[in-house]
Design a protein around this motif. Structure first.
Motif, short mmCIF file in Angstrom:
data_model
loop_
_atom_site.label_atom_id
_atom_site.label_comp_id
_atom_site.label_asym_id
_atom_site.label_seq_id
_atom_site.Cartn_x
_atom_site.Cartn_y
_atom_site.Cartn_z
N GLU A 338 0.78 -1.10 0.02
CA GLU A 338 -0.03 0.15 -0.05
C GLU A 338 0.81 1.28 -0.10
O GLU A 338 2.00 1.19 0.50
CB GLU A 338 -0.97 0.13 1.22
N ARG A 344 -2.92 2.00 6.42
CA ARG A 344 -3.77 0.78 5.95
C ARG A 344 -3.62 -0.59 6.86
O ARG A 344 -4.52 -0.83 7.17
CB ARG A 344 -3.31 0.26 4.39
N ARG A 636 -10.67 -4.86 -0.25
CA ARG A 636 -9.18 -4.17 -0.35
C ARG A 636 -8.11 -5.38 0.10
O ARG A 636 -7.25 -5.73 -0.60
CB ARG A 636 -9.13 -3.03 0.22
N LEU A 707 -12.09 -0.34 -6.40
CA LEU A 707 -10.91 -0.64 -6.74
C LEU A 707 -10.48 -0.68 -8.09
O LEU A 707 -9.20 -0.22 -8.46
CB LEU A 707 -10.51 -2.22 -6.30
#
Length: 957
Positions: A338, A344, A636, A707
């Motif tokens: 990320e 995250r 995700r 996404l």
């Protein structure tokens, strides 16, 4: 709030030092006119104002933290408050005198309120009340128990001997009972101390506390949380001492120790080559401060023991991974690529540690390690040549080594008696090769963590199908049996139509009809009829004609006898596949929930995780806002798995990178029904299955599309059903058209704004070719303390067995409802034991509760099928659907499995039929841990079938 001011100003929290020592006789030496303080134990010590400053400072720090901005204000405020409290008593007693501890605490509390520090004062009051409760519980210990404790010496790990620290024992047990109703600290301590002796080891002492709480779980489910918290004390000592941070710690002390534990753990893990060096690149101090120690209190005993035994990182059998560090390690492992990986990682940690969502077992095992094999399922097609066959077996071994579950499509391999041109001989068929596959699964046991697990699939027209369905039999030639692997029928719709119509069925060798393997729907039916005509004309020599219903009955008979092969359906898996433009689904996976394309060039891979459904139920039903947030983060995380994953086989990497499939699932469906007071056997439950899966489908598709806008679509997106605006609910109509309306019952109800979502997907595309699949979740459901997957409750009181041992399980929702009606008592516990966890025969249980708390074998199978059918319309893959049939016979099986096909299901999983069980008709007073016989804990079709929580079966992980 961590501190309490004692009469001398001393903080009595876990981290406070001893500040005053009374002189002999219990009276401290003081100067004339000096103030003195009477402690609770009757001793008298000098009054010291400076100690009040320390205590109030700690109170402020516990609430506001120790930032530089807060520090100056706290220092000034504390000095002023200390002066006020001290001045008050000096004004009252100018010539000196004695003050009771409670008087000083009252004055501190009053000064905080007058100063406007209401939050500090509120926490101070709450903490005082908690300390009073702990003192009362300690005082309730019998004198006999206290006298016995004073005579016990404890042998430490280094061989030294120390007196039993009853004060610490009480602190640990008090913390374990904190916030839980209907549990008794005194009962735990009294019972545990009865089992101790002079010279007991420290480990035995800890074990005694845990076992004592375990024996009380059948009295009240809250004792499961108590047992878990007592177990945590052992875990903390083991991990913290290994990392050199502390020899032991209370739960309260973990507020300070967790932030220090994370960097120490990562450093030690990297040093031992157990963790990826890249974890050192994180801001470990930031992540350490983000850890939430209070979430350690969420575990049931079964959940924490399972984590400890099978998931925590260890070195030489020493577990040095603490529960919240474990979740942070997994979160860090999933966030490594990320852009803002620290933020995250915190986001992922907060989701995992909340139990709102849980990643699958391979992800939990391996995230953040040197070889992050995070995927759950691998599907392969075995080619019809010797090199390809053994290459596939080698692929199985490599994938199994790193904890992958396997589904093998064996349909292309020629049958027994088929001609082999290269040798001018005849084939031995698939069975000898499956024997090798079976033994390979045993030999390569998923890195030593659990047995290798594989499922072989075969289409119903294959000439070897009759021998294939007998592979798990315990009689016959053992060289043609596979006792350790799973098998599944891959059934085309045409076969089921012929069963319904009482028609004949023809078996072929794939070497003579090679294109049938890649055909489905009407195209398959036309080509199959063409080959039958060729056989009838003598143009195909190797074939066999049987009655379709006779073969069907044999399939069901073997399913009942051995638990295999499972019943799965080829055509709905393909007709509704979003990826039919680039390939064919030739099988499902080990757990029958994955339906992805395979070929000689592609090993399909799927990455799984599950939403904890009851965590998203509130007083208004399903909380869609929270569910959307959970799924947005979870998708995700699943998408990240694809890029981070370690691939031991290149064809798996190629397939996964091209299509990027993920499987968002669900667990705790039964618990979600309980929270809404719904019976599984009701239209309400069927509707809830429909609505909840619609929401999960909607938000999962939405998240994948978002996404795609951020990261791009998957490479084979163009031409997919997604790109055509055809969603899973739309493909159901395609199945009706292909199969024919006479052979399917379908529901098309919907409640959400699907046109708007189609518009979003048309604009952004999709990041993932597939986004939904409902896995069994047995182990991660254990970790989070909910019912597994979409399963009904097995029993309301039973003993669950797995690799971590045996665990008493009591239905907490039933207990809560019985308590509300004044019906929960020892007699009820004994009645539940006597009736094997069923409430149906207990006269004093009201009828409405009997309906809600019907167990798996008391729910008619049609309700399981109806609920699954409603879910299936929203799912782009499938679901691991176990079917429970009480007093199973051929007719019941026939009706149930015909109904499964007729309802449009893609797959089914295990058949659970109620075998003979036994329950000890003992009473709660015996103190036996497993008063409910373990034999009653594992229903099975016959011996070979998987138990409810089979530790040797990857399907149950």
């Amino acid at each position: 709030m961590q501190t309490e001011t004692n009469p001398s100003g001393t903080s009595t929290g876990a981290t406070s030092p001893e500040l005053n020592t009374p002189v002999s006789g219990g009276i401290a030496a003081t100067a004339p006119g000096q103030l003195r303080v009477i402690k609770r134990n009757g001793t008298v010590v000098p009054f010291e104002g400076s100690k009040i400053s320390v205590a109030i400072t700690k109170a402020f720090l516990a609430v506001e933290g120790g930032t530089a901005a807060a520090s100056s204000r706290i220092h000034e405020t504390v000095a002023k408050l200390t002066e006020q409290v001290t001045a008050t008593f000096k004004r009252r007693m100018p010539s000196g005198g004695t003050i009771h501890m409670e008087d000083i605490q009252d004055q501190v509390e009053l000064s905080l309120m007058r100063a406007g520090e209401h939050k500090i004062a509120r926490d101070y009051v709450i903490y005082r009340e908690e300390q009073a409760r702990k003192r009362a519980a300690k005082a309730s210990l019998s004198q006999e128990t206290q006298d016995a404790a004073n005579a016990i010496g404890v042998v430490q790990a280094d061989g030294s001997r120390v007196p039993l620290d009853l004060e610490r024992l009480h602190t640990i047990v008090s913390e374990a009972c904190d916030g839980l109703s209907d549990v008794s600290e005194a009962d735990i301590l009294d019972e545990a101390l009865k089992n101790l002796y002079d010279g007991v080891t420290a480990d035995e002492l800890s074990t005694s506390l845990v076992i004592t709480a375990r024996t009380m779980i059948e009295q009240d489910p809250n004792y499961s949380y108590v047992a878990a918290r007592l177990l945590e004390d052992n875990l903390r000592a083991e991990a913290l001492s290994f990392m050199g941070l502390a020899n032991s710690a209370t739960h309260a002390e973990m507020v300070q120790l967790y932030p220090a534990a994370l960097p120490a753990y990562v450093a030690k893990g990297v040093e031992l080559e157990l963790l990826a060096p890249g974890l050192l690149d994180y801001d470990l101090e930031l992540l350490g401060r983000a850890i939430l120690p209070e979430r350690d209190k969420q575990f049931t005993y079964l959940g924490l023991q399972t984590l400890y035994d099978r998931y925590f990182i260890h070195s030489d059998e020493v577990r040095f991974e603490l529960p919240q560090v474990f979740f942070m390690r997994v979160a860090m492992g999933l966030a490594t690529e990320e852009a803002d990986k620290n933020a995250r990682a915190i986001e992922f940690y907060e989701l995992l540690s909340s139990f709102d969502y849980m990643s699958s077992t391979p992800t939990l095992f391996n995230a953040g390690t040197l070889r992050p094999q995070l995927s759950s399922c691998y599907l392969t097609t075995v080619p019809d040549d010797l090199h390809g066959i053994y290459g596939s077996i080698q692929d199985n071994a490599m994938l199994s080594k790193f904890a992958g579950g396997l589904g093998n499509d064996w349909t292309p391999v020629r049958s027994l008696g088929a001609y082999i041109k290269g040798t001018n001989g005849k084939s031995q068929g698939i069975v000898p090769f499956l024997k090798v596959v079976n033994d390979t699964a045993v030999a390569v046991n998923q890195g030593g963590k659990r047995k290798g697990a594989v499922c072989a699939y075969l289409e119903t027209w294959h000439m070897d199908i009759e021998e294939f369905v007998e592979l798990r039999k315990n009689t016959g030639d053992d060289r043609r049996r596979t006792h350790d692997m799973n098998t599944a029928n891959w059934i085309p719709d045409l076969f089921m139509k012929r069963v319904f119509n009482d028609e004949e069925w023809t078996l072929f060798s794939p070497s003579d009809v090679p294109d049938l393997h890649d055909l489905y729907g009407k195209a398959f039916e036309e080509r199959y009829a063409y080959y039958e005509a060729m056989a009838a004309a003598g143009e195909i020599k190797l074939f066999k004609t049987v009655k379709a219903e006779n073969l069907w009955r044999k399939m069901l008979g073997m399913l009942f006898e051995t638990g295999h092969p499972w019943i799965t359906f080829k055509d709905p898996c393909n007709i509704r596949s979003p990826q039919q433009h680039v390939g064919v689904v030739h099988s499902s996976n080990l757990c029958t929930e994955i339906t992805l394309n395979t070929s000689a060039d592609e090993i399909a891979v799927c990455n799984l995780g599950s939403v904890n459904l009851p965590q998203h139920i509130d007083e208004n039903g399903l909380n869609l806002t929270k569910l959307r947030k959970t799924i947005g983060t979870a998708v995700r995380m699943l998408d990240n798995v694809i890029d981070i994953n370690y691939y031991s086989v290149d064809t798996a990497r190629n397939s996964n990178m091209k299509h990027r499939p993920v499987g968002m699932g669900v667990m705790g469906f039964q618990d979600a029904l309980y929270k809404q007071h719904m019976s599984y056997a009701s239209e309400e439950a069927v509707t809830f299955a429909d609505r909840s899966m619609e929401a999960i489908s909607y938000y999962a598709i939405e998240a994948s599309s978002a996404l795609a806008a951020e990261r791009g679509t998957y490479s084979s997106y163009e031409g997919s059903l997604w790109s055509q605006g055809i969603f899973p609910v739309d493909s159901l109509q395609t199945l009706v058209n292909e199969r024919g309306a006479d052979y399917i019952s379908a529901n098309f109800d919907q409640t959400l704004d699907w046109p708007a979502l189609r518009a979003q997907v048309q604009q952004n595309g999709m990041r993932n070719s597939n986004v939904m699949a409902i896995a069994p979740t047995a182990t991660i459901a254990n970790i989070t303390g909910v019912s597994q997957s979409i399963e009904p409750t097995y029993q309301n009181l039973y003993v669950k067995s797995n690799l971590s041992g045996e665990f008493t399980v009591v239905n907490p929702y039933l207990v809560s409802d019985l308590k509300e009606r004044g019906l929960w008592d020892g007699v009820m516990v004994n009645d539940l034991k006597y009736y094997d966890g069923s409430v149906q025969a207990i006269d004093r249980v009201p009828d409405d509760l009997k309906a809600i708390y019907s167990t798996a074998f008391e729910v008619e199978p049609r309700w399981l099928v109806d609920a699954a059918s409603r879910r299936q319309k929203w799912i782009d893959q499938a679901q691991s659907l176990n079917l429970y049939i009480n007093n199973a016979n051929g007719k019941k099986l026939d009706i149930t499995y015909r109904m499964a096909w007729y309802s449009g299901l893609k797959t089914t999983y295990y058949l659970r039929s109620l075998a003979a069980t036994g329950t000890e008709k003992s009473t709660i007073d015996t103190g036996a841990l497993n008063a409910v016989s373990n034999e009653a804990a594992e229903p099975a079709p016959v011996p070979a079938a998987c138990s409810l929580d089979d530790p040797d079966c990857e399907a149950c992980q």
